[in-house]
Scaffold this motif. Sequence first.
Motif, PDB file in Angstrom:
ATOM      1  N   ALA A 141      -5.975   1.266   2.717  1.00 14.46           N
ATOM      2  CA  ALA A 141      -5.281   0.304   1.848  1.00 14.46           C
ATOM      3  C   ALA A 141      -6.090  -0.985   1.788  1.00 14.46           C
ATOM      4  CB  ALA A 141      -3.885   0.013   2.377  1.00 14.46           C
ATOM      5  N   TYR A 142      -5.662  -1.877   0.913  1.00 12.77           N
ATOM      6  CA  TYR A 142      -6.233  -3.219   0.875  1.00 12.77           C
ATOM      7  C   TYR A 142      -5.570  -4.025   1.989  1.00 12.77           C
ATOM      8  CZ  TYR A 142      -8.340  -2.170  -3.651  1.00 12.77           C
ATOM      9  OH  TYR A 142      -9.089  -1.627  -4.655  1.00 12.77           O
ATOM     10  N   GLY A 143      -6.121  -3.936   3.202  1.00  8.96           N
ATOM     11  CA  GLY A 143      -5.446  -4.484   4.379  1.00  8.96           C
ATOM     12  C   GLY A 143      -5.297  -5.989   4.354  1.00  8.96           C
ATOM     13  N   ASN A 144      -6.346  -6.667   3.981  1.00 10.86           N
ATOM     14  CA  ASN A 144      -6.383  -8.120   4.116  1.00 10.86           C
ATOM     15  C   ASN A 144      -5.370  -8.846   3.243  1.00 10.86           C
ATOM     16  OD1 ASN A 144      -7.473 -10.597   5.017  1.00 10.86           O
ATOM     17  ND2 ASN A 144      -8.614 -10.747   3.114  1.00 10.86           N
ATOM     18  N   THR A 145      -4.996  -8.238   2.130  1.00 19.00           N
ATOM     19  CA  THR A 145      -4.113  -8.954   1.196  1.00 19.00           C
ATOM     20  C   THR A 145      -2.689  -8.408   1.206  1.00 19.00           C
ATOM     21  OG1 THR A 145      -5.245  -7.607  -0.453  1.00 19.00           O
ATOM     22  CG2 THR A 145      -5.793  -9.935  -0.393  1.00 19.00           C
ATOM     23  N   GLY A 146      -2.350  -7.603   2.203  1.00 19.55           N
ATOM     24  CA  GLY A 146      -0.958  -7.160   2.305  1.00 19.55           C
ATOM     25  C   GLY A 146      -0.784  -5.657   2.218  1.00 19.55           C
ATOM     26  N   PHE A 147      -1.837  -4.911   2.508  1.00 21.61           N
ATOM     27  CA  PHE A 147      -1.760  -3.461   2.587  1.00 21.61           C
ATOM     28  C   PHE A 147      -1.301  -2.818   1.281  1.00 21.61           C
ATOM     29  CE2 PHE A 147      -0.838   0.631   4.685  1.00 21.61           C
ATOM     30  CZ  PHE A 147      -1.989   0.731   5.418  1.00 21.61           C
ATOM     31  N   GLN A 148      -1.942  -3.195   0.179  1.00 25.31           N
ATOM     32  CA  GLN A 148      -1.640  -2.548  -1.103  1.00 25.31           C
ATOM     33  C   GLN A 148      -2.378  -1.213  -1.218  1.00 25.31           C
ATOM     34  OE1 GLN A 148      -3.090  -5.635  -0.951  1.00 25.31           O
ATOM     35  NE2 GLN A 148      -1.587  -7.082  -1.709  1.00 25.31           N
ATOM     36  N   HIS A 149      -1.896  -0.363  -2.099  1.00 29.19           N
ATOM     37  CA  HIS A 149      -2.462   0.957  -2.336  1.00 29.19           C
ATOM     38  C   HIS A 149      -3.929   0.856  -2.754  1.00 29.19           C
ATOM     39  CE1 HIS A 149      -2.971   4.839  -4.470  1.00 29.19           C
ATOM     40  NE2 HIS A 149      -2.095   5.261  -3.590  1.00 29.19           N
ATOM     41  N   SER A 150      -4.775   1.719  -2.176  1.00 30.06           N
ATOM     42  CA  SER A 150      -6.174   1.773  -2.613  1.00 30.06           C
ATOM     43  C   SER A 150      -6.527   3.215  -2.929  1.00 30.06           C
ATOM     44  CB  SER A 150      -7.112   1.251  -1.510  1.00 30.06           C
ATOM     45  OG  SER A 150      -7.444   2.298  -0.610  1.00 30.06           O
ATOM     46  N   GLY A 151      -7.741   3.426  -3.405  1.00 25.64           N
ATOM     47  CA  GLY A 151      -8.201   4.784  -3.699  1.00 25.64           C
ATOM     48  C   GLY A 151      -8.273   5.653  -2.452  1.00 25.64           C
ATOM     49  N   ALA A 152      -8.148   5.030  -1.275  1.00 20.13           N
ATOM     50  CA  ALA A 152      -8.212   5.793  -0.028  1.00 20.13           C
ATOM     51  C   ALA A 152      -6.830   6.069   0.552  1.00 20.13           C
ATOM     52  CB  ALA A 152      -9.046   5.034   0.997  1.00 20.13           C
ATOM     53  N   SER A 153      -5.782   5.497  -0.055  1.00 23.28           N
ATOM     54  CA  SER A 153      -4.428   5.696   0.502  1.00 23.28           C
ATOM     55  C   SER A 153      -4.029   7.154   0.365  1.00 23.28           C
ATOM     56  CB  SER A 153      -3.414   4.823  -0.237  1.00 23.28           C
ATOM     57  OG  SER A 153      -3.792   3.476  -0.155  1.00 23.28           O
ATOM     58  N   PRO A 154      -3.505   7.757   1.428  1.00 24.99           N
ATOM     59  CA  PRO A 154      -3.175   9.177   1.379  1.00 24.99           C
ATOM     60  C   PRO A 154      -1.826   9.440   0.709  1.00 24.99           C
ATOM     61  CG  PRO A 154      -2.747   8.331   3.570  1.00 24.99           C
ATOM     62  CD  PRO A 154      -3.298   7.179   2.768  1.00 24.99           C
ATOM     63  N   PHE A 155      -1.681  10.658   0.237  1.00 29.09           N
ATOM     64  CA  PHE A 155      -0.421  11.116  -0.332  1.00 29.09           C
ATOM     65  C   PHE A 155       0.709  10.924   0.685  1.00 29.09           C
ATOM     66  CE2 PHE A 155       2.670  14.599  -0.584  1.00 29.09           C
ATOM     67  CZ  PHE A 155       3.176  14.394  -1.856  1.00 29.09           C
ATOM     68  N   GLY A 156       1.822  10.411   0.226  1.00 30.42           N
ATOM     69  CA  GLY A 156       2.988  10.291   1.101  1.00 30.42           C
ATOM     70  C   GLY A 156       3.055   9.007   1.899  1.00 30.42           C
ATOM     71  N   SER A 157       2.070   8.104   1.700  1.00 29.86           N
ATOM     72  CA  SER A 157       2.099   6.893   2.531  1.00 29.86           C
ATOM     73  C   SER A 157       2.796   5.750   1.821  1.00 29.86           C
ATOM     74  CB  SER A 157       0.678   6.473   2.922  1.00 29.86           C
ATOM     75  OG  SER A 157      -0.031   6.006   1.803  1.00 29.86           O
ATOM     76  N   ARG A 158       3.440   4.923   2.625  1.00 29.13           N
ATOM     77  CA  ARG A 158       4.030   3.696   2.125  1.00 29.13           C
ATOM     78  C   ARG A 158       2.958   2.613   2.164  1.00 29.13           C
ATOM     79  NH1 ARG A 158       9.094   1.168   3.725  1.00 29.13           N
ATOM     80  NH2 ARG A 158       9.322   2.900   5.158  1.00 29.13           N
ATOM     81  N   THR A 159       2.715   1.979   1.033  1.00 27.50           N
ATOM     82  CA  THR A 159       1.842   0.812   1.038  1.00 27.50           C
ATOM     83  C   THR A 159       2.616  -0.321   0.377  1.00 27.50           C
ATOM     84  OG1 THR A 159       0.857   1.143  -1.160  1.00 27.50           O
ATOM     85  CG2 THR A 159      -0.187   2.318   0.679  1.00 27.50           C
ATOM     86  N   GLY A 160       2.022  -1.506   0.345  1.00 29.65           N
ATOM     87  CA  GLY A 160       2.698  -2.651  -0.261  1.00 29.65           C
ATOM     88  C   GLY A 160       3.091  -2.377  -1.702  1.00 29.65           C
TER      89      GLY A 160
END
Lengths: 311, 303
Positions: A141-160
């Motif tokens: 995820a985009y960790g530094n800015t609040g854990f938003q979804h990225s191209g690496a976020s896996p299926f089924g995960s909660r992101t910002g």
Amino acid sequence: MDTSTIRSIKELPPEENMLPGTAACAGCGGLLTLRYCLKALGDKIVIVNAAGCFTLLTIYPFSPFRNSWLYTAMACAPAGAQGVRDALDILIKKGKLDPEENLKVVVLSGDGSAYDMALSSTSGAIYRNLDFYYICYDNEAYGNTGFQHSGASPFGSRTGTTPPGKEVPVGSQLQKKNLFDIWNSHKPPYIATVSPAYPVDLMNKFKKAEQFKGPKLFISHIPCPPGWGFDPSRSVRLAKLSVETGLWPLKESVHGEVEHTYVPKKFKPVEEYLKEQERFSHLFKPVRQEDALKSIQEMVDEYWKKHELLP
Amino acid sequence: MLRLRFHGRGGQGAKVASRVLGTAAFLDGYNAQDFPLYGAERRGAPITAFTRISRDDIMERGLVSDPDIVIVMDETLLSDPQAMPLSGLKKGGIVFVNTPLSPLETKEEYGIEDHVITLDITKVSLDMIGKSVLSSLAAGVASRIAGIGEEALKGALEKELSGIISDRDLLGKNTEAALYCYNTLVPVQVKTAETIREKENVITLPFETARVSSPAINATGNTPLRRTGNWRVFRPVWNYDICTRCMTCVSRCPEGCIRLNEDGYPYADYDNCKGCLVCAEECPVKAITKVREIHSRSEEGDQ
Ligand SMILES: Cc1ncc(C[n+]2csc(CCOP(=O)(O)OP(=O)(O)O)c2C)c(N)n1
Ligand code: SF4
Ligand code: SF4
Ligand code: SF4
């Protein structure tokens, strides 16, 4: 050039090329990965760092590094690396820099940068056969800015930006991009996946990469306590679980030829990994989302089946 | 108008505390504002959040540079030049400090002249919630000091926390802990003068060109000076009777702050150990135990 391999953590080089006191979160798996990488790379390097958590390691007037460091925008660390490499080459050619003083050029970036924003500049750099190391610490995820979804976020995960809700209870509906294969299709001399839970494997991959001129690329899957939602003390354990469940295969590619460097003797069920993290908790409660859990397990099984490595 | 400033560390919940307080004030019939200030923050870095509470319209905007009440959620911030929680505090203002020390001891320890209130909310949180997350407790403390009613606080906790905490049980524990803090503190009268202390200088930075405002760091490896050991809630303690000197902890420490003594036994540099306890988790023989950190009393151990 020392390409001898090491066999145990007792043989890890004792030198620390990154010192404590950084702003990284307690238990950051990325910091542990970076600590090992810098042990392998030594201190005669220059890090070109794309915006992300790790640009905060170096905040004026402090630096944890024994080496030089340059900050770039998210999309262009590989372009920055090209500039640094060219400058070094020209200075050496003109006799203004002793070849002894040459530095390895190292790109450091998160997955948001590596998988998304900087993908084109990375592709360009590999295509031009830029002589550099690329380290991506992948916290999915985009960790530094609040854990938003990225191209690496896996299926089924909660992101910002993919909170599970009534409409989409599963969280992220997308599959993680396969950056290893994207890179590999460029046929660079060396690519590896690594993990902070397997420092000996990591160290030996860096040693092996040293013999190649051109792009040397590393992706490390790294547990992120605040983003993934787990107690910091479990960081290494989770990194281990992602490998032991088969979710994060440890492998390398030399000129396009892929080999797995570690195959678990017995694969643990992915659930063991998922259930320890807040970002997957909605898959277990208030109701178990059987379909989602099953499809994650199947995805892992298919990968290993395809590579004929499933026991 | 009451102006409050919360000082915590990333992850402790200063932002949520200010928000709960703002909502509680609103439910109690006041006008309120609440907002955090983020810089380049990670978990553990100093964080500031603000609340303004007034019977009248609030026309003021921006950071609170002259608070009436300061809530210090992590006492190590009192000696942190990056945070400086007491700066700009009005004469007669109130300082709450999360510490096991008494108000008098705290005043002496940190040289504070103002009215000091203390409570070890980290302990309350560990005892009642099971982990050190201080948002609701700090909101309880702040509500009491600001004179907000108990019902309004309860309402605000429900409203603000139910969006973040899905586990009803955990939410209940948070509310209980917040009310415990609220009711443990004795109500106070906040009567601040409109002036801030002399010698308090607010620094305004001029606009600088890029070369000046984004300077180069011409030093290497100087972060140990930042003493991130202040981030710890628990410290790892080694038992050399069991330790086999296998080097696992040394290798697994994300900070790289475990060293070896003359006999080859590991010890942590407590100045920079963040207390993640990966070392304790990974030690194959469980030679490392987790001990609650009480910074104000452990300076000898910190060396
Ligand atoms: C072009 C651009 N867009 C947005 C930002 C703001 N930004 C800074 S860090 C960051 C997140 C980076 O995420 P990632 O690359 O995954 O690294 P991580 O934060 O996880 O270390 C963002 C969006 C930026 N610096 N540049
Ligand atoms: S947010 Fe995650 S990746 Fe970023 S510093 Fe913290 S633990 Fe590391
Ligand atoms: S608690 Fe974490 S930072 Fe401290 S010594 Fe152990 S592993 Fe290192
Ligand atoms: S991991 Fe445990 S046994 Fe091994 S060196 Fe550390 S304390 Fe000793």
